[in-house]
Design an enzyme around this catalytic site. Structure first.
Site, PDB file in Angstrom:
ATOM      1  N   GLU A  21       0.833  -1.198   0.000  1.00 14.77           N
ATOM      2  CA  GLU A  21       0.000   0.000   0.000  1.00 14.77           C
ATOM      3  C   GLU A  21       0.871   1.253   0.000  1.00 14.77           C
ATOM      4  OE1 GLU A  21      -3.973  -0.771   2.404  1.00 14.77           O
ATOM      5  OE2 GLU A  21      -2.211  -1.379   3.572  1.00 14.77           O
ATOM      6  N   TYR A  53     -18.256  24.123  -2.267  1.00 17.26           N
ATOM      7  CA  TYR A  53     -17.789  22.740  -2.273  1.00 17.26           C
ATOM      8  C   TYR A  53     -16.652  22.505  -3.252  1.00 17.26           C
ATOM      9  CZ  TYR A  53     -21.663  22.426  -5.695  1.00 17.26           C
ATOM     10  OH  TYR A  53     -22.529  22.649  -6.724  1.00 17.26           O
ATOM     11  N   GLU A  73      -8.220   5.726   9.618  1.00 17.57           N
ATOM     12  CA  GLU A  73      -8.772   6.561  10.688  1.00 17.57           C
ATOM     13  C   GLU A  73      -8.018   7.886  10.780  1.00 17.57           C
ATOM     14  OE1 GLU A  73      -9.537   2.246  11.934  1.00 17.57           O
ATOM     15  OE2 GLU A  73      -8.004   3.346  10.818  1.00 17.57           O
ATOM     16  N   LYS A  99     -11.996   2.000   1.073  1.00 16.66           N
ATOM     17  CA  LYS A  99     -10.848   1.400   0.402  1.00 16.66           C
ATOM     18  C   LYS A  99     -11.345   0.200  -0.411  1.00 16.66           C
ATOM     19  CE  LYS A  99      -6.974   0.760   2.586  1.00 16.66           C
ATOM     20  NZ  LYS A  99      -5.923   0.428   3.580  1.00 16.66           N
TER      21      LYS A  99
END
Length: 120
Positions: A21, A53, A73, A99
């Site tokens: 990763e 936005y 997190e 993910k």
């Protein structure tokens, strides 16, 4: 409280615990809810009376990809903190990070986290 929705924001980054990763990166999908009072913007029809936005997306793109983190997190916390610090009209933010390419030997749509942070 009203909210502005950002859905399915796809970002490529190098977050994760596993070495592949960190080395190869992967696509993350972010959903963000910005809780704010939209009544002024509803009456004025002026972008300055709301949370833009497009600017939020640019901020998220930058903060999400500038550093590398082990945990999703932590990524969510960094995004939420940045939004609350830069956009004073946002009273609460919910950040969901998915993910879909998590390196787990299983059949799944995605793994992810969702956090909610309030302005103090």
């Amino acid at each position: 409280m009203d909210k502005i929705l950002i859905r399915g924001l796809q970002l490529f980054a190098f977050h994760g615990v596993k070495e592949e990763e960190k080395r190869d990166g992967q696509t993350f999908i972010l959903d963000i809810d910005l809780y704010t009072d939209l009544s002024k913007a509803c009456h004025s029809d002026d972008v300055n009376d709301t949370v833009n936005y497009e600017k939020v997306v640019k901020t998220v793109q930058h903060v999400f990809t500038e550093e590398r983190y082990d945990l999703t997190e932590k990524c969510a916390e960094v995004v939420a903190d940045k939004i609350l610090n830069e956009y004073k009209k946002v009273q609460k933010v919910e950040v969901t990070i998915k993910k879909p390419e998590a390196p787990i030997n299983a059949d799944f749509d995605y793994m992810g986290v969702s956090i909610i942070r309030n302005r103090e």
